[in-house]
Design an enzyme around this catalytic site. Structure first.
Site, PDB file in Angstrom:
ATOM      1  N   GLU A 203      38.014 -65.463  12.031  1.00  0.00           N
ATOM      2  CA  GLU A 203      38.505 -64.085  11.864  1.00  0.00           C
ATOM      3  C   GLU A 203      39.947 -63.875  12.320  1.00  0.00           C
ATOM      4  OE1 GLU A 203      34.413 -61.629  12.646  1.00  0.00           O
ATOM      5  OE2 GLU A 203      35.397 -62.434  14.400  1.00  0.00           O
TER       6      GLU A 203
HETATM    7  C1  TNX Z   1      31.506 -62.272  14.154  1.00  0.00           C
HETATM    8  S1  TNX Z   1      31.674 -64.628  12.553  1.00  0.00           S
HETATM    9  C2  TNX Z   1      32.237 -62.995  15.048  1.00  0.00           C
HETATM   10  C3  TNX Z   1      32.374 -62.522  16.413  1.00  0.00           C
HETATM   11  C4  TNX Z   1      31.641 -61.237  16.651  1.00  0.00           C
HETATM   12  C5  TNX Z   1      30.341 -61.215  15.893  1.00  0.00           C
HETATM   13  C6  TNX Z   1      29.535 -59.988  16.140  1.00  0.00           C
HETATM   14  C7  TNX Z   1      32.411 -65.099  13.866  1.00  0.00           C
HETATM   15  C8  TNX Z   1      32.653 -66.509  13.978  1.00  0.00           C
HETATM   16  N1  TNX Z   1      32.784 -64.217  14.797  1.00  0.00           N
HETATM   17  O1  TNX Z   1      33.716 -62.403  16.781  1.00  0.00           O
HETATM   18  O2  TNX Z   1      31.387 -61.142  18.022  1.00  0.00           O
HETATM   19  O3  TNX Z   1      30.634 -61.321  14.535  1.00  0.00           O
HETATM   20  O4  TNX Z   1      28.327 -60.047  15.490  1.00  0.00           O
END
Ligand code: TNX
Length: 478
Positions: free
Chosen positions: A295
């Protein structure tokens, strides 16, 4: 017959039963220290489960007992075991100590959760080996901090289901949780808060080593994650010089993602990464370091590649292999790097670079997702995940382009934005972790009805352990 989770590869009922008595002892070859400490562990667990003081005696002495033995069982591999119960004795055998540890976990699940005064176990032969070597769970200690005692309890709970990897999310926008001696403000400033404020914290390097050792004694490998180039606000707030602007942002106590980034154009960014990986490699015996990579919505694509590739280089230079979230496959990966796939077809780019894949699909394995619309905790950005949802999936339904050999293993993720304490964490993790553990250990036989019945028997067990589990209406709890 025993409602074991994960289901063993083979289980065969035989004649008669074994009856525990005051004379029942654990019998071992005392010259092997690993076996000796496994015997101590088993004795302590039996003391808890049965209230019986079970002595440890020598293998060569005659007498009724529970034999723990390493032998040349090449086909059992690193983690397989054989568990034989006859009216005369109980034998736990393996090729390696980890196998004995799993024989013990299976054996402990055979003991009734509320045992009668005389405990009887039906005769049986179990032979069991795991499906995947990597049976993991990620714990996010950055959004809410969980201290050493919590993590130790977490380890004790997960090993019962033969989980062997604990991936610790040590850094994120909201907190930096591992002491880095060459960059002390990371924890002084960056570790001082968490989501919602109130608290925060970090592990000193000594505490981290203590956790690693505790985990090791339970055959769990701790994988540390330093998440770059995004999810980095805690570090940016600690050191102004890491920011492209030269200005440190405020600490962050919210739950948004994707707003922070390391600065690809600054020399100091690479010094920072080198120092961190160096210190981490020195305190973490695991052969892998997780570099995050998820992200990074505020990092331009060219910068993303540059930082991920440098981080991967540092990890390799310090003698480790890199693991990263699926997005890292946008960068040039070394074939030894492992990509942890959480969404869409991210795994293809990694597979095409010769990398192995860890399966962590968000809609099945993100244990911070609400069970249903009434769930008081958790998020729901990928939807609700009921108990059946976390059980009923596999490689072919999820990632048809992958073969079993492309898959390093399976990992659940416990993100902690909404989980303020260990009780809340338990509520989201249990019972869904048992579904993931079954998928990771047992050769596949997708049969929800059968699994659901086995799971029902674990309600009592989880209660006895004081686990605040979610009594899902999908299961007729015993
Ligand atoms: C996605 S998908 C994240 C996290 C968040 C989470 C909450 C991914 C690798 N990262 O940063 O905490 O969703 O559900």
């Amino acid at each position: 017959m025993f409602n074991l989770i994960p289901r063993p590869a083979s289980i065969l009922a035989t004649e008669g039963e074994f009856v525990f008595s005051n004379e029942t002892a654990i019998r071992i070859d005392r010259s092997n220290p690993a076996v000796k400490s496994l015997a101590d562990y088993l004795s302590a667990q039996l003391q808890d489960a049965l209230g019986l003081d079970i002595a440890i005696s020598d293998l060569n002495l005659k007498g009724v007992g529970i034999k723990l033995e390493l032998d040349d069982f090449a086909d059992l591999g690193e983690e397989g075991y054989e568990l034989v119960i006859t009216p005369d004795e109980i034998q736990l055998c393996a090729q390696q100590p980890a196998g004995l540890f799993y024989a013990i976990q299976t054996f402990l699940q055979m003991i009734p959760p509320t045992p009668a005064s005389t405990v009887r176990l039906p005769a049986v032969t179990v032979r069991d080996t795991p499906r995947f070597f990597w049976r993991g769970v990620m714990l996010d200690v950055a959004r809410h901090f969980f201290g050493v005692q919590d993590v130790k309890r977490f380890i004790d709970l997960i090993v019962q289901y033969k989980i062997n990897v604990l991936h610790l999310g040590l850094t994120n926008d909201q907190g930096w949780r591992i002491e880095i001696k060459s960059w002390p403000k990371l924890t002084e400033i960056g570790g001082s808060t968490q989501v919602g404020g109130n608290g925060g914290g970090f592990y000193t390097q000594e505490e981290y080593k203590e956790l690693v050792e505790y985990a090791r004694s339970r055959y769990v490998m701790i994988i540390p994650e330093i998440d770059v180039p995004g999810h980095i606000n805690a570090a940016l707030a600690s050191y102004a010089e890491l920011n492209c602007s030269g200005q440190a942002p405020a600490l962050y106590e919210g739950s948004e993602v994707g707003f922070s980034s390391l600065c690809a154009d600054k020399e100091i960014t690479y010094q920072f990464l080198d120092d961190i990986v160096g210190e981490l490699a020195a305190i973490s015996p695991a052969p892998y370091i997780h570099i995050g990579g998820d992200e990074a919505k505020s990092t331009p694509p060219q910068d993303y590649k540059k930082i991920v590739e440098s981080m991967q280089d540092f990890v390799l230079r310090y003698g480790k292999r890199a693991v990263g979230w699926g997005e890292i496959a946008d960068a040039k990966l070394d074939p030894s790097t492992i990509a942890q796939f959480w969404d869409k077809k991210m795994y293809l780019k990694a597979k095409n670079q010769g990398c192995k894949i860890i399966l962590s699909p968000a809609n099945k394995t993100y244990l911070d997702m609400k069970y249903d619309e009434n769930c008081p905790l958790g998020l729901a950005w990928i939807g609700y995940i009921g108990v059946k949802d976390s059980y009923a999936w596999d490689i072919e339904s999820l990632a048809p382009e992958l073969e079993e050999k492309d898959v390093q293993g399976v990992e659940a993720a416990v993100w902690s934005e909404t989980l303020r304490n260990f009780k809340e964490l338990e509520y989201m993790v249990f019972p869904r972790l048992l579904c993931i553990a079954e998928l990771a250990w047992s050769s596949r036989k997708d049969n929800w009805e059968e699994f659901r019945q086995r799971l029902a028997a674990h309600g009592k067990r989880m209660e006895m352990m004081g686990i605040n589990f979610y009594k899902s209406p999908e299961v007729d709890w015993e």
